[in-house]
Design a protein around this motif. Sequence first.
Motif, PDB file in Angstrom:
ATOM      1  N   VAL A  66       0.834  -1.206   0.000  1.00 33.34           N
ATOM      2  CA  VAL A  66       0.000   0.000   0.000  1.00 33.34           C
ATOM      3  C   VAL A  66       0.867   1.253   0.000  1.00 33.34           C
ATOM      4  CG1 VAL A  66      -1.636   1.344   1.372  1.00 33.34           C
ATOM      5  CG2 VAL A  66      -1.989  -1.109   1.068  1.00 33.34           C
ATOM      6  N   LEU A  67       1.918   1.249   0.822  1.00 36.04           N
ATOM      7  CA  LEU A  67       2.813   2.405   0.861  1.00 36.04           C
ATOM      8  C   LEU A  67       3.524   2.597  -0.478  1.00 36.04           C
ATOM      9  CD1 LEU A  67       4.411   2.007   4.413  1.00 36.04           C
ATOM     10  CD2 LEU A  67       2.689   3.676   3.695  1.00 36.04           C
ATOM     11  N   GLY A  68       3.926   1.486  -1.097  1.00 37.62           N
ATOM     12  CA  GLY A  68       4.585   1.582  -2.394  1.00 37.62           C
ATOM     13  C   GLY A  68       3.668   2.142  -3.468  1.00 37.62           C
ATOM     14  N   LEU A  69       2.426   1.652  -3.502  1.00 41.65           N
ATOM     15  CA  LEU A  69       1.463   2.165  -4.475  1.00 41.65           C
ATOM     16  C   LEU A  69       1.147   3.632  -4.212  1.00 41.65           C
ATOM     17  CD1 LEU A  69      -1.033  -0.838  -4.751  1.00 41.65           C
ATOM     18  CD2 LEU A  69       0.527  -0.009  -6.521  1.00 41.65           C
ATOM     19  N   GLY A  70       1.060   3.981  -2.936  1.00 39.96           N
ATOM     20  CA  GLY A  70       0.779   5.373  -2.598  1.00 39.96           C
ATOM     21  C   GLY A  70       1.889   6.310  -3.030  1.00 39.96           C
ATOM     22  N   ALA A  71       3.137   5.821  -2.953  1.00 36.66           N
ATOM     23  CA  ALA A  71       4.268   6.643  -3.388  1.00 36.66           C
ATOM     24  C   ALA A  71       4.365   6.693  -4.910  1.00 36.66           C
ATOM     25  CB  ALA A  71       5.565   6.088  -2.798  1.00 36.66           C
ATOM     26  N   LEU A  72       4.085   5.563  -5.548  1.00 32.74           N
ATOM     27  CA  LEU A  72       4.179   5.505  -7.010  1.00 32.74           C
ATOM     28  C   LEU A  72       3.060   6.284  -7.680  1.00 32.74           C
ATOM     29  CD1 LEU A  72       5.800   4.244  -9.333  1.00 32.74           C
ATOM     30  CD2 LEU A  72       4.254   2.290  -9.256  1.00 32.74           C
ATOM     31  N   PHE A  73       1.864   6.198  -7.102  1.00 31.88           N
ATOM     32  CA  PHE A  73       0.700   6.901  -7.644  1.00 31.88           C
ATOM     33  C   PHE A  73       0.159   7.839  -6.561  1.00 31.88           C
ATOM     34  CE2 PHE A  73       0.849   2.684  -9.649  1.00 31.88           C
ATOM     35  CZ  PHE A  73       0.985   3.058 -10.979  1.00 31.88           C
ATOM     36  N   PRO A  74       0.566   9.092  -6.565  1.00 30.48           N
ATOM     37  CA  PRO A  74       0.186  10.021  -5.488  1.00 30.48           C
ATOM     38  C   PRO A  74      -1.319  10.144  -5.273  1.00 30.48           C
ATOM     39  CG  PRO A  74       1.943  10.953  -6.827  1.00 30.48           C
ATOM     40  CD  PRO A  74       1.503   9.713  -7.523  1.00 30.48           C
ATOM     41  N   LEU A  75      -2.106  10.151  -6.339  1.00 31.21           N
ATOM     42  CA  LEU A  75      -3.552  10.258  -6.166  1.00 31.21           C
ATOM     43  C   LEU A  75      -4.113   9.013  -5.481  1.00 31.21           C
ATOM     44  CD1 LEU A  75      -4.761  11.947  -9.478  1.00 31.21           C
ATOM     45  CD2 LEU A  75      -4.539  12.951  -7.206  1.00 31.21           C
ATOM     46  N   THR A  76      -3.526   7.861  -5.798  1.00 32.40           N
ATOM     47  CA  THR A  76      -3.930   6.638  -5.101  1.00 32.40           C
ATOM     48  C   THR A  76      -3.596   6.746  -3.621  1.00 32.40           C
ATOM     49  OG1 THR A  76      -3.575   5.302  -7.086  1.00 32.40           O
ATOM     50  CG2 THR A  76      -3.606   4.139  -4.981  1.00 32.40           C
ATOM     51  N   GLY A  77      -2.408   7.257  -3.323  1.00 32.54           N
ATOM     52  CA  GLY A  77      -2.028   7.455  -1.928  1.00 32.54           C
ATOM     53  C   GLY A  77      -2.971   8.405  -1.213  1.00 32.54           C
ATOM     54  N   LEU A  78      -3.378   9.477  -1.902  1.00 36.68           N
ATOM     55  CA  LEU A  78      -4.313  10.427  -1.298  1.00 36.68           C
ATOM     56  C   LEU A  78      -5.663   9.770  -1.037  1.00 36.68           C
ATOM     57  CD1 LEU A  78      -4.936  13.318  -0.426  1.00 36.68           C
ATOM     58  CD2 LEU A  78      -5.553  13.832  -2.801  1.00 36.68           C
ATOM     59  N   ALA A  79      -6.111   8.931  -1.985  1.00 40.55           N
ATOM     60  CA  ALA A  79      -7.385   8.228  -1.796  1.00 40.55           C
ATOM     61  C   ALA A  79      -7.308   7.267  -0.609  1.00 40.55           C
ATOM     62  CB  ALA A  79      -7.752   7.467  -3.070  1.00 40.55           C
ATOM     63  N   ILE A  80      -6.163   6.576  -0.477  1.00 40.86           N
ATOM     64  CA  ILE A  80      -5.988   5.650   0.653  1.00 40.86           C
ATOM     65  C   ILE A  80      -6.003   6.413   1.969  1.00 40.86           C
ATOM     66  CG2 ILE A  80      -4.369   4.062   1.758  1.00 40.86           C
ATOM     67  CD1 ILE A  80      -3.471   3.234  -1.069  1.00 40.86           C
ATOM     68  N   LEU A  81      -5.287   7.533   2.022  1.00 37.52           N
ATOM     69  CA  LEU A  81      -5.273   8.338   3.246  1.00 37.52           C
ATOM     70  C   LEU A  81      -6.667   8.867   3.576  1.00 37.52           C
ATOM     71  CD1 LEU A  81      -1.961  10.384   2.793  1.00 37.52           C
ATOM     72  CD2 LEU A  81      -2.381   8.479   4.365  1.00 37.52           C
ATOM     73  N   THR A  82      -7.417   9.236   2.542  1.00 30.31           N
ATOM     74  CA  THR A  82      -8.781   9.721   2.768  1.00 30.31           C
ATOM     75  C   THR A  82      -9.656   8.632   3.372  1.00 30.31           C
ATOM     76  OG1 THR A  82      -8.590  11.267   0.906  1.00 30.31           O
ATOM     77  CG2 THR A  82     -10.809  10.721   1.659  1.00 30.31           C
ATOM     78  N   MET A  83      -9.550   7.412   2.839  1.00 26.81           N
ATOM     79  CA  MET A  83     -10.347   6.305   3.369  1.00 26.81           C
ATOM     80  C   MET A  83      -9.935   5.957   4.798  1.00 26.81           C
ATOM     81  SD  MET A  83     -12.542   5.730   1.129  1.00 26.81           S
ATOM     82  CE  MET A  83     -13.259   4.312   1.953  1.00 26.81           C
ATOM     83  N   ILE A  84      -8.627   6.007   5.068  1.00 25.24           N
ATOM     84  CA  ILE A  84      -8.171   5.749   6.443  1.00 25.24           C
ATOM     85  C   ILE A  84      -8.726   6.808   7.387  1.00 25.24           C
ATOM     86  CG2 ILE A  84      -6.144   5.707   7.950  1.00 25.24           C
ATOM     87  CD1 ILE A  84      -4.583   4.457   5.650  1.00 25.24           C
ATOM     88  N   GLY A  85      -8.701   8.061   6.934  1.00 21.12           N
ATOM     89  CA  GLY A  85      -9.242   9.137   7.759  1.00 21.12           C
ATOM     90  C   GLY A  85     -10.730   8.967   8.023  1.00 21.12           C
ATOM     91  N   LEU A  86     -11.484   8.580   6.986  1.00 20.11           N
ATOM     92  CA  LEU A  86     -12.917   8.343   7.167  1.00 20.11           C
ATOM     93  C   LEU A  86     -13.168   7.187   8.129  1.00 20.11           C
ATOM     94  CD1 LEU A  86     -14.242   8.768   3.509  1.00 20.11           C
ATOM     95  CD2 LEU A  86     -14.695  10.268   5.458  1.00 20.11           C
ATOM     96  N   ASP A  87     -12.378   6.125   7.973  1.00 21.20           N
ATOM     97  CA  ASP A  87     -12.548   4.955   8.839  1.00 21.20           C
ATOM     98  C   ASP A  87     -12.271   5.318  10.298  1.00 21.20           C
ATOM     99  OD1 ASP A  87     -12.991   2.072   9.168  1.00 21.20           O
ATOM    100  OD2 ASP A  87     -10.869   2.013   9.700  1.00 21.20           O
ATOM    101  N   LEU A  88     -11.184   6.044  10.528  1.00 20.36           N
ATOM    102  CA  LEU A  88     -10.859   6.441  11.901  1.00 20.36           C
ATOM    103  C   LEU A  88     -11.918   7.384  12.462  1.00 20.36           C
ATOM    104  CD1 LEU A  88      -7.003   7.029  11.572  1.00 20.36           C
ATOM    105  CD2 LEU A  88      -8.168   5.081  12.625  1.00 20.36           C
ATOM    106  N   GLY A  89     -12.434   8.267  11.596  1.00 23.88           N
ATOM    107  CA  GLY A  89     -13.473   9.192  12.054  1.00 23.88           C
ATOM    108  C   GLY A  89     -14.750   8.474  12.441  1.00 23.88           C
ATOM    109  N   ILE A  90     -15.150   7.480  11.625  1.00 21.23           N
ATOM    110  CA  ILE A  90     -16.363   6.715  11.936  1.00 21.23           C
ATOM    111  C   ILE A  90     -16.189   5.924  13.228  1.00 21.23           C
ATOM    112  CG2 ILE A  90     -17.809   4.800  11.153  1.00 21.23           C
ATOM    113  CD1 ILE A  90     -17.342   5.788   8.286  1.00 21.23           C
ATOM    114  N   GLN A  91     -15.009   5.325  13.406  1.00 14.33           N
ATOM    115  CA  GLN A  91     -14.755   4.583  14.642  1.00 14.33           C
ATOM    116  C   GLN A  91     -14.808   5.501  15.861  1.00 14.33           C
ATOM    117  OE1 GLN A  91     -11.375   1.910  14.631  1.00 14.33           O
ATOM    118  NE2 GLN A  91     -11.523   1.615  12.418  1.00 14.33           N
ATOM    119  N   ALA A  92     -14.269   6.707  15.714  1.00  7.89           N
ATOM    120  CA  ALA A  92     -14.301   7.648  16.834  1.00  7.89           C
ATOM    121  C   ALA A  92     -15.733   8.044  17.176  1.00  7.89           C
ATOM    122  CB  ALA A  92     -13.469   8.884  16.488  1.00  7.89           C
ATOM    123  N   LEU A  93     -16.556   8.257  16.156  1.00  7.33           N
ATOM    124  CA  LEU A  93     -17.957   8.612  16.397  1.00  7.33           C
ATOM    125  C   LEU A  93     -18.702   7.466  17.071  1.00  7.33           C
ATOM    126  CD1 LEU A  93     -18.843  10.464  13.052  1.00  7.33           C
ATOM    127  CD2 LEU A  93     -18.528  11.482  15.322  1.00  7.33           C
TER     128      LEU A  93
END
Length: 272
Positions: free
Chosen positions: A235-262
């Motif tokens: 995942v880290l390699g793909l995120g570095a190779l494809f920056p938009l993919t990395g941004l999408a992954i970070l966005t999903m992680i952020g959403l997941d953490l936010g939902i868990q916190a709620l």
Amino acid sequence: MTVRARPASRVWWRDLHAVTGLVAGAGLFFLAITGLPWSVWWGQQIRALSNEAGLGQPRALWAGKAVSAVPMKDRLTQAGWTMEDAPMPVSQPADAPAIGLDRALAILDGLGMPRGYEVALPEGPTGIYAAAIYPRDVDRQRLISLDQYTGVPLVDVAFGDLGSVGQAIQYGIGLHKGEYWGRLNQLAMLAFCLATILLSVTAAVMWWKRRPAGGLGVPPWPRDRRIAATVTALVLGLGALFPLTGLAILTMIGLDLGIQALRRQARRPAAA
């Protein structure tokens, strides 16, 4: 390599997902790799490295010539991926008047410039007549710069003058855009795009069929840490190779953490 059972069965969807991924994987990888040079950061790095290694722009054609700080892409829309950031040569100021557009066009035609090319007019006393064409058949690509006072070609670059990396990338771009082999090329690219959609659909159907009652069916964290480490590295390699993919992954992680916190917040007993 077949699809077993019937659409009502989860096995059918699983096999369809696997077969589609196996067949389309090479095509999707090709689309990703040929699209990479178009990205802002990676495109600049690949172009710079290929030029530094002498595998991109034919820098020998600029040897001993005065150039400006203006890149070709600022004056020409058809300079091509390899040549778009090459410096524009300059005319040597003279007392004689400029040759004029009609004479410049006649010279370009005499040099064998393919029909349909664009021309940028000189700007200022050191400006040049710059002509370029980037046809569907990249083998016919050409870029010519003329001294505005003498009409002498300052730089004349054909596709065959480009380095091997520059040629390969521009071939890849042509295939990616469906400009090679006519309709067959376009249908092949369409098939790969449809395969991507099909993979998403089959994955969603498989999840729907296997989800537990009252839950999402999220897979548990693997007990073997090596599996988790391998997936994380990918995942880290793909995120570095494809920056938009990395941004999408970070966005999903952020959403997941936010939902868990709620959810944790909702489970806490209300204060008395």
